[in-house]
Motif scaffolding. Structure first.
Motif, PDB file in Angstrom:
ATOM      1  N   GLY A   9      -0.705  -8.847   3.869  1.00 58.53           N
ATOM      2  CA  GLY A   9      -1.346  -9.095   2.588  1.00 58.53           C
ATOM      3  C   GLY A   9      -0.359  -9.617   1.574  1.00 58.53           C
ATOM      4  O   GLY A   9       0.822  -9.703   1.811  1.00 58.53           O
ATOM      5  N   GLY A  10      -0.859  -9.955   0.394  1.00 59.51           N
ATOM      6  CA  GLY A  10       0.032 -10.401  -0.651  1.00 59.51           C
ATOM      7  C   GLY A  10      -0.231  -9.633  -1.926  1.00 59.51           C
ATOM      8  O   GLY A  10       0.398  -9.843  -2.932  1.00 59.51           O
ATOM      9  N   GLN A  11      -1.250  -8.693  -1.894  1.00 62.82           N
ATOM     10  CA  GLN A  11      -1.631  -7.970  -3.095  1.00 62.82           C
ATOM     11  C   GLN A  11      -0.640  -6.842  -3.347  1.00 62.82           C
ATOM     12  O   GLN A  11      -0.166  -6.215  -2.424  1.00 62.82           O
ATOM     13  N   LYS A  12      -0.383  -6.547  -4.600  1.00 62.81           N
ATOM     14  CA  LYS A  12       0.480  -5.457  -5.021  1.00 62.81           C
ATOM     15  C   LYS A  12       1.807  -5.515  -4.263  1.00 62.81           C
ATOM     16  O   LYS A  12       2.102  -6.431  -3.544  1.00 62.81           O
ATOM     17  N   SER A  13       2.597  -4.466  -4.385  1.00 59.85           N
ATOM     18  CA  SER A  13       3.910  -4.542  -3.754  1.00 59.85           C
ATOM     19  C   SER A  13       3.891  -4.045  -2.326  1.00 59.85           C
ATOM     20  O   SER A  13       4.627  -4.520  -1.482  1.00 59.85           O
ATOM     21  N   GLY A  14       3.040  -3.058  -2.030  1.00 57.97           N
ATOM     22  CA  GLY A  14       3.001  -2.495  -0.690  1.00 57.97           C
ATOM     23  C   GLY A  14       4.155  -1.573  -0.377  1.00 57.97           C
ATOM     24  O   GLY A  14       4.289  -1.115   0.758  1.00 57.97           O
ATOM     25  N   LEU A  15       5.031  -1.292  -1.331  1.00 56.93           N
ATOM     26  CA  LEU A  15       6.193  -0.435  -1.066  1.00 56.93           C
ATOM     27  C   LEU A  15       5.789   1.041  -1.135  1.00 56.93           C
ATOM     28  O   LEU A  15       4.841   1.412  -1.815  1.00 56.93           O
ATOM     29  N   VAL A  16       6.516   1.880  -0.400  1.00 55.78           N
ATOM     30  CA  VAL A  16       6.184   3.295  -0.254  1.00 55.78           C
ATOM     31  C   VAL A  16       7.411   4.145  -0.534  1.00 55.78           C
ATOM     32  O   VAL A  16       8.505   3.844  -0.042  1.00 55.78           O
ATOM     33  N   GLU A  17       7.239   5.201  -1.289  1.00 53.71           N
ATOM     34  CA  GLU A  17       8.350   6.132  -1.537  1.00 53.71           C
ATOM     35  C   GLU A  17       8.588   6.975  -0.287  1.00 53.71           C
ATOM     36  O   GLU A  17       7.658   7.299   0.448  1.00 53.71           O
ATOM     37  N   GLY A  18       9.852   7.305  -0.046  1.00 56.36           N
ATOM     38  CA  GLY A  18      10.162   8.210   1.053  1.00 56.36           C
ATOM     39  C   GLY A  18      10.363   7.524   2.394  1.00 56.36           C
ATOM     40  O   GLY A  18      10.603   8.193   3.402  1.00 56.36           O
ATOM     41  N   LYS A  19      10.243   6.198   2.441  1.00 53.09           N
ATOM     42  CA  LYS A  19      10.514   5.453   3.666  1.00 53.09           C
ATOM     43  C   LYS A  19      11.474   4.322   3.340  1.00 53.09           C
ATOM     44  O   LYS A  19      11.627   3.937   2.179  1.00 53.09           O
ATOM     45  N   TRP A  56       4.560 -22.383   3.101  1.00 53.70           N
ATOM     46  CA  TRP A  56       4.494 -21.278   2.144  1.00 53.70           C
ATOM     47  C   TRP A  56       5.718 -21.229   1.239  1.00 53.70           C
ATOM     48  O   TRP A  56       6.836 -21.514   1.678  1.00 53.70           O
ATOM     49  N   THR A  57       5.505 -20.898  -0.018  1.00 50.52           N
ATOM     50  CA  THR A  57       6.637 -20.637  -0.929  1.00 50.52           C
ATOM     51  C   THR A  57       6.357 -19.338  -1.695  1.00 50.52           C
ATOM     52  O   THR A  57       5.194 -19.018  -1.968  1.00 50.52           O
ATOM     53  N   PRO A  58       7.408 -18.574  -2.028  1.00 56.72           N
ATOM     54  CA  PRO A  58       7.199 -17.270  -2.666  1.00 56.72           C
ATOM     55  C   PRO A  58       6.804 -17.385  -4.131  1.00 56.72           C
ATOM     56  O   PRO A  58       7.119 -18.364  -4.807  1.00 56.72           O
ATOM     57  N   LYS A  59       6.114 -16.341  -4.590  1.00 57.31           N
ATOM     58  CA  LYS A  59       5.768 -16.201  -6.007  1.00 57.31           C
ATOM     59  C   LYS A  59       6.726 -15.177  -6.638  1.00 57.31           C
ATOM     60  O   LYS A  59       7.463 -14.484  -5.941  1.00 57.31           O
ATOM     61  N   SER A  60       6.641 -15.063  -7.939  1.00 55.84           N
ATOM     62  CA  SER A  60       7.552 -14.131  -8.639  1.00 55.84           C
ATOM     63  C   SER A  60       7.305 -12.693  -8.195  1.00 55.84           C
ATOM     64  O   SER A  60       8.238 -11.890  -8.109  1.00 55.84           O
ATOM     65  N   ARG A  61       6.049 -12.360  -7.871  1.00 58.14           N
ATOM     66  CA  ARG A  61       5.769 -10.984  -7.430  1.00 58.14           C
ATOM     67  C   ARG A  61       6.445 -10.686  -6.081  1.00 58.14           C
ATOM     68  O   ARG A  61       6.799  -9.546  -5.795  1.00 58.14           O
ATOM     69  N   ASP A  62       6.614 -11.731  -5.240  1.00 62.43           N
ATOM     70  CA  ASP A  62       7.297 -11.539  -3.950  1.00 62.43           C
ATOM     71  C   ASP A  62       8.771 -11.209  -4.183  1.00 62.43           C
ATOM     72  O   ASP A  62       9.344 -10.362  -3.492  1.00 62.43           O
ATOM     73  N   LEU A  63       9.361 -11.872  -5.165  1.00 63.40           N
ATOM     74  CA  LEU A  63      10.756 -11.604  -5.518  1.00 63.40           C
ATOM     75  C   LEU A  63      10.904 -10.172  -6.032  1.00 63.40           C
ATOM     76  O   LEU A  63      11.848  -9.466  -5.686  1.00 63.40           O
ATOM     77  N   GLN A  64       9.933  -9.746  -6.821  1.00 63.23           N
ATOM     78  CA  GLN A  64       9.973  -8.382  -7.356  1.00 63.23           C
ATOM     79  C   GLN A  64       9.851  -7.362  -6.230  1.00 63.23           C
ATOM     80  O   GLN A  64      10.580  -6.363  -6.191  1.00 63.23           O
ATOM     81  N   THR A  65       8.938  -7.618  -5.288  1.00 62.96           N
ATOM     82  CA  THR A  65       8.766  -6.703  -4.153  1.00 62.96           C
ATOM     83  C   THR A  65      10.058  -6.584  -3.354  1.00 62.96           C
ATOM     84  O   THR A  65      10.513  -5.480  -3.034  1.00 62.96           O
ATOM     85  N   ALA A  66      10.668  -7.734  -3.021  1.00 65.18           N
ATOM     86  CA  ALA A  66      11.923  -7.725  -2.259  1.00 65.18           C
ATOM     87  C   ALA A  66      13.024  -7.015  -3.039  1.00 65.18           C
ATOM     88  O   ALA A  66      13.855  -6.298  -2.464  1.00 65.18           O
ATOM     89  N   GLY A  67      13.038  -7.214  -4.361  1.00 66.67           N
ATOM     90  CA  GLY A  67      14.074  -6.593  -5.199  1.00 66.67           C
ATOM     91  C   GLY A  67      13.955  -5.086  -5.274  1.00 66.67           C
ATOM     92  O   GLY A  67      14.933  -4.391  -5.573  1.00 66.67           O
ATOM     93  N   ASP A  68      12.764  -4.562  -4.980  1.00 66.10           N
ATOM     94  CA  ASP A  68      12.546  -3.113  -5.000  1.00 66.10           C
ATOM     95  C   ASP A  68      12.715  -2.482  -3.614  1.00 66.10           C
ATOM     96  O   ASP A  68      12.648  -1.264  -3.473  1.00 66.10           O
ATOM     97  N   ALA A  69      12.885  -3.315  -2.595  1.00 65.90           N
ATOM     98  CA  ALA A  69      13.003  -2.815  -1.219  1.00 65.90           C
ATOM     99  C   ALA A  69      14.474  -2.584  -0.858  1.00 65.90           C
ATOM    100  O   ALA A  69      15.380  -3.090  -1.516  1.00 65.90           O
ATOM    101  N   GLU A  70      14.681  -1.826   0.226  1.00 63.88           N
ATOM    102  CA  GLU A  70      16.049  -1.605   0.709  1.00 63.88           C
ATOM    103  C   GLU A  70      16.570  -2.806   1.496  1.00 63.88           C
ATOM    104  O   GLU A  70      17.770  -3.057   1.553  1.00 63.88           O
ATOM    105  N   LEU A  71      15.638  -3.545   2.111  1.00 68.87           N
ATOM    106  CA  LEU A  71      16.039  -4.590   3.057  1.00 68.87           C
ATOM    107  C   LEU A  71      15.111  -5.785   2.952  1.00 68.87           C
ATOM    108  O   LEU A  71      13.880  -5.633   2.907  1.00 68.87           O
ATOM    109  N   PHE A  72      15.690  -6.979   2.876  1.00 67.07           N
ATOM    110  CA  PHE A  72      14.922  -8.221   2.955  1.00 67.07           C
ATOM    111  C   PHE A  72      15.436  -9.008   4.158  1.00 67.07           C
ATOM    112  O   PHE A  72      16.612  -9.368   4.218  1.00 67.07           O
TER     113      PHE A  72
END
Length: 316
Positions: A9-19, A56-72
């Motif tokens: 999906g592309g909606q919201k960040s999809g990130l989870v605490e504790g993993k 495909w090219t990323p949107k700003s929300r994709d950059l934000q999601t990656a920036g909040d993750a441990e690994l890209f």
């Protein structure tokens, strides 16, 4: 805890605490990260199901999601033309580790592929398009390269090892889990590799005619030769003379099947098949799942198995 969204999906960040949160650039890396990460990792894929990653090219929300993750994790080898700017745009004080999953694979240059390709009519099929596309995919030495590393099970084994190492680098506490999951996946990939070696080695014919020049690593690793209607990019337009030359090649060499793929139009492959009076089959470059495949549990392993079945059918 943040709700998990569909991996494609592309909606919201999809990130989870504790993993351990892992963001991947496209499907094959998502699959590897999901298998190796198991229940210790939450994996979010950037390119949605049904979308061709070349487009495909990323949107700003994709950059934000990656920036909040441990690994890209991204493929590299020139596949993601946007990745240098994307990585540059990640927060400078952020925690995100970035990883190029194709590292360690001996990359094919466009020149090597042209030299290895079967001659079709006057020179190589789509030579001009392959040359034009080189300007889009370059390594650090400025050399045109083929980015489609993951299409060969041998490359996928290298990539799986890299994904395991990246996961351990950000979550050493779960190394034993990642190692065990990697071993299970490596066993499956090794089995597929052996099947490709044995089954394709027996085939009397070695030439495959494909819609897009995505199978160089597969051909190199298993002794096949590809003739492609289009170049390294699936939207590179072939010349009329190329199509005539390929149609003649198909007729002269007893080729029974023109391969097409699901995420781009089959129109050219269908036209060529009608002209040469042969059938068509899917040869999946495994760049992504269709929405239907995403729902029905199709994955990289089952697609690899189907590809082998279709190759055997075409090369009998």
């Amino acid at each position: 805890m943040v709700a998990v969204v569909s991996a494609c999906g592309g909606q919201k960040s999809g990130l989870v605490e504790g993993k351990t949160n892992v963001v991947t650039s496209f499907y094959p890396i998502y699959f590897l990260a999901k298998e190796i990460g198991g229940d210790k990792a939450n994996v979010v894929n950037l390119v949605p199901a049904g979308v061709e990653p070349h487009d495909w090219t990323p949107k700003s929300r994709d950059l934000q999601t990656a920036g909040d993750a441990e690994l890209f994790l991204y493929n590299g080898a020139g596949l993601e033309g946007w990745v240098a700017d994307f990585v540059q745009g990640l927060p400078k004080d952020g925690k995100t580790v970035t990883g190029e999953v194709s590292k360690g694979i001996k990359l094919l240059t466009a020149e090597e592929e042209e030299a290895a390709a079967l001659e079709v009519g006057e020179g190589e099929a789509h030579g001009e398009e392959a040359h034009n596309h080189e300007e889009e995919h370059h390594d650090e030495h400025g050399e045109g390269i083929d980015p489609h590393t993951w299409v060969s099970p041998k490359s996928a084994l290298v990539m799986a090892g890299n994904v395991r190492d990246y996961l351990v680098s950000v979550d050493a506490a779960n190394k034993s889990v990642y190692d065990a999951n990697y071993e299970k996946l490596a066993a499956k990939l090794t089995e597929i590799d052996q099947s490709y070696i044995e089954e394709l080695g027996k085939m009397p014919n070695k030439a495959i005619v494909v819609s897009h020049q995505a199978f160089g690593y597969l051909c190199r690793d298993y002794g096949l030769k590809q003739v492609a209607i289009m170049g390294l990019s699936p939207d590179a337009e072939p010349r009329a003379q190329d199509l005539l030359n390929i149609a003649k090649f198909v007729k002269d060499n007893g080729v029974k099947t023109i391969f097409f793929e699901e995420l781009v139009s089959a129109e050219l492959a269908d036209t060529l098949a009608r002209e040469a009076n042969v059938g068509t089959l899917v040869l999946n470059p495994l760049e992504g799942l269709t929405p239907e495949q995403d729902k029905d549990g199709t994955d990289y392993i089952s697609l690899m198995e189907t590809n082998l079945k279709h190759l055997k059918q075409a090369l009998q």
